[in-house]
Write an enzyme that holds these catalytic residues in place. Structure first.
Site, PDB file in Angstrom:
ATOM      1  N   LYS A 105       0.707  -1.128  -0.202  1.00 36.18           N
ATOM      2  CA  LYS A 105      -0.077  -0.131  -0.007  1.00 36.18           C
ATOM      3  C   LYS A 105       0.966   1.308  -0.048  1.00 36.18           C
ATOM      4  O   LYS A 105       1.969   1.206   0.364  1.00 36.18           O
ATOM      5  CB  LYS A 105      -0.870  -0.103   1.398  1.00 36.18           C
ATOM      6  CG  LYS A 105      -2.221   0.710   1.395  1.00 36.18           C
ATOM      7  CD  LYS A 105      -3.204  -0.054   0.433  1.00 36.18           C
ATOM      8  CE  LYS A 105      -4.530   0.897   0.158  1.00 36.18           C
ATOM      9  NZ  LYS A 105      -5.766   0.052  -0.358  1.00 36.18           N
ATOM     10  N   GLY A 217     -20.953   6.588   2.945  1.00 33.60           N
ATOM     11  CA  GLY A 217     -19.953   6.952   1.938  1.00 33.60           C
ATOM     12  C   GLY A 217     -20.428   6.765   0.678  1.00 33.60           C
ATOM     13  O   GLY A 217     -21.203   5.762   0.120  1.00 33.60           O
ATOM     14  N   GLY A 219     -18.920   7.444  -2.485  1.00 30.22           N
ATOM     15  CA  GLY A 219     -17.886   7.763  -3.581  1.00 30.22           C
ATOM     16  C   GLY A 219     -17.836   6.523  -4.252  1.00 30.22           C
ATOM     17  O   GLY A 219     -18.787   6.044  -4.808  1.00 30.22           O
ATOM     18  N   ASN A 220     -16.767   6.049  -4.650  1.00 30.74           N
ATOM     19  CA  ASN A 220     -16.416   5.145  -5.758  1.00 30.74           C
ATOM     20  C   ASN A 220     -17.385   3.778  -5.185  1.00 30.74           C
ATOM     21  O   ASN A 220     -18.098   3.403  -6.137  1.00 30.74           O
ATOM     22  CB  ASN A 220     -14.878   4.780  -6.247  1.00 30.74           C
ATOM     23  CG  ASN A 220     -14.962   3.733  -7.289  1.00 30.74           C
ATOM     24  OD1 ASN A 220     -15.314   2.499  -6.952  1.00 30.74           O
ATOM     25  ND2 ASN A 220     -14.333   4.038  -8.153  1.00 30.74           N
ATOM     26  N   ALA A 221     -16.868   3.280  -4.186  1.00 35.19           N
ATOM     27  CA  ALA A 221     -17.271   2.316  -3.427  1.00 35.19           C
ATOM     28  C   ALA A 221     -18.881   2.491  -3.165  1.00 35.19           C
ATOM     29  O   ALA A 221     -19.956   1.390  -3.816  1.00 35.19           O
ATOM     30  CB  ALA A 221     -16.726   1.534  -2.424  1.00 35.19           C
ATOM     31  N   GLY A 222     -19.070   3.461  -2.424  1.00 37.76           N
ATOM     32  CA  GLY A 222     -20.467   3.415  -1.980  1.00 37.76           C
ATOM     33  C   GLY A 222     -21.648   3.718  -2.965  1.00 37.76           C
ATOM     34  O   GLY A 222     -22.759   3.140  -3.003  1.00 37.76           O
TER      35      GLY A 222
END
Ligand code: NAD
Length: 428
Positions: A105, A217, A219-222
């Site tokens: 990471k 959230g 964003g991309n995931a949510g």
């Protein structure tokens, strides 16, 4: 309040599983620390003519199964401890879905919202310059994470190719489609979680229309999982972002929310301007605003944390009403909260499985970069579904066999696969 850190929380989960596996001292030693911790200061020229330095990290946890793989986040709170924990989770995640990568990471301690596009580009290029000897298509392949996106991946690939005088599209994944990206990467994390939920709902004979979902959230995931679940007939009752959330027990249309978020910057944008909300309109629509803390405790069947780590803790775990938690965020649940949730019969699909769709499609992007092929969206979807469900089924078998939680079972599956490769390599 517990004094835990992301890495101590990882170690707590790890310790339980190493004991279940009866791991040797040699194995324990390898898992106790990352293989490499690279640190640097990125100094860039700011738009106002000054120069500024930002601490940057690349942590490589383990590469027994293949090149290190993991995203880079740009965040004010990114530090060595957090990046170490995320690198370790990546190593387990790639093993759970059985793709030929290790785990790593990266992080840069900065707030991109306070930087110009030009300054962000300078940081991206400086990051690659700082770590160019540590990354590479067969060494360590970065990807996007919080606050990094396809444009940043494109600058990073370009910088790497310039520095190494090579053509290396597969050094980095999450690139734009026009610059070596893969179809389906943008929605991959949410889709992976969605495939798991569908399989789970099928097995438990739940009808989508009777399941209420809360997503933290957007964003991309949510946002993507909210859209997927809504389109499939689930009732999404609440969503939130960093500014707060909205709740409607009869259901929210994520497409509408997205439209207002794009316009106003917030999921509450249809009803509120900053902290001032149109109460009449909200009551007509049956909508309430909720804080991010309240959102987690809403009456629902499925809770999807898709924003931050460390949000479900011993403080609030007892008040969580969901029957299932799908961890699209990394590390949203503390080990203490896990104990409470397990006691209350809440099933937690852990991050190392639930959000593995992103790295799985990153693997497909890497394969496409190596071979020069371009996969169709259907092929990406089918292969993603196959790998994520194989991972899910291996974990479920382990849950049944060992009578342990899904998190422990996912760690057992991932770590056992890592140990197998370490044995072949003569490390243990
Ligand atoms: P993102 O930056 O696209 O979205 C994050 C969302 O969280 C935004 O809507 C933001 O407003 C919201 N948010 C920020 N602070 C918040 C707070 N205090 N309370 C509630 N919401 C808040 O990030 P993302 O890519 O969607 O990642 C979200 C999580 O998913 C992270 O933990 C990340 O590591 C994990 N994840 C993402 C991917 C991926 O492919 N995007 C893959 C695996 C894991």
């Amino acid at each position: 309040m517990s004094q835990s850190t992301p890495y101590t929380r990882f170690q707590k989960n790890l310790e339980d599983v190493l004991s279940i596996l009866g791991a040797s001292d040699e194995v324990r030693k390898i898992f106790s620390e990352p293989q490499n911790i690279h640190k640097n200061e990125l100094t860039i020229n700011m738009d106002d003519g000054s120069s500024k330095s930002f601490p940057a990290f690349r942590v490589q946890f383990n590469n027994a199964r293949g090149p290190y793989k993991g995203g880079i986040r740009f965040h004010e709170e990114a530090d060595e401890n957090e990046v170490k924990a995320l690198a370790a989770l990546m190593a387990i995640k790639t093993a759970v879905v059985n793709i030929p990568f290790g785990g790593a990471k990266g992080g840069v301690q900065c707030n991109p919202k306070k930087l110009s596009k030009n300054e962000v580009q300078s940081i991206a290029r400086a990051y690659v310059n700082a770590f160019k000897d540590n990354i590479g298509p067969d060494i360590d392949c970065p990807a996007p994470d919080v606050n990094t996106n396809p444009d940043i991946m494109a600058w990073m690939r370009d910088e790497y190719e310039k520095q190494t005088k090579t053509f290396s599209p597969h050094v980095i994944t999450g690139k734009p489609l026009s610059f070596g990206g893969s179809l389906g990467r943008g929605t991959a994390t949410a889709k992976g979680g969605f495939f798991i939920l569908k399989e789970l709902a099928d097995r438990e004979a739940h009808d989508a229309s009777e399941l209420k979902v809360v997503v933290q959230g957007f964003g991309n995931a949510g946002a993507h999982i909210a859209h997927l679940l809504h389109s499939d007939g689930y009732t999404v009752v609440a969503v939130s972002d960093s500014q707060g959330g909205i709740y409607n027990p009869d259901g929210i249309d994520p497409v509408r929310v997205q439209k207002y978020k794009q316009k106003t910057g917030s999921v509450t944008g249809e009803y509120c301007e900053g902290s001032v909300c149109d109460i009449d309109r909200m009551s007509m629509d049956g909508v309430k605003t909720v804080t991010n803390e309240e959102l987690l405790e809403i009456d629902c069947d499925i809770l999807v944390p898709a924003a931050l780590d460390n949000v479900i803790t011993e403080e609030n775990a007892d008040r969580i009403k969901a029957r299932y938690i799908l961890e699209l965020a990394n590390g949203p649940t503390t080990p203490e909260a896990d104990v409470i949730l397990e006691k209350n019969g809440v099933m937690v699909i852990p991050d190392v499985l639930a959000n593995a769709g992103g790295v799985t499609v990153s693997y497909f992007e890497w394969v496409q970069g190596r071979s020069g092929e371009q996969w169709t969206a259907d092929r990406v979807d089918l292969e993603l579904q196959r790998l994520i469900l194989e991972g899910y089924k291996s974990v479920r078998r382990t849950v049944r066999r060992e009578n342990i939680s899904y998190r422990k079972a996912a760690f057992v599956v991932g770590i056992s696969r890592m140990i197998e490769s370490m044995k072949v390599r003569g490390w243990v």
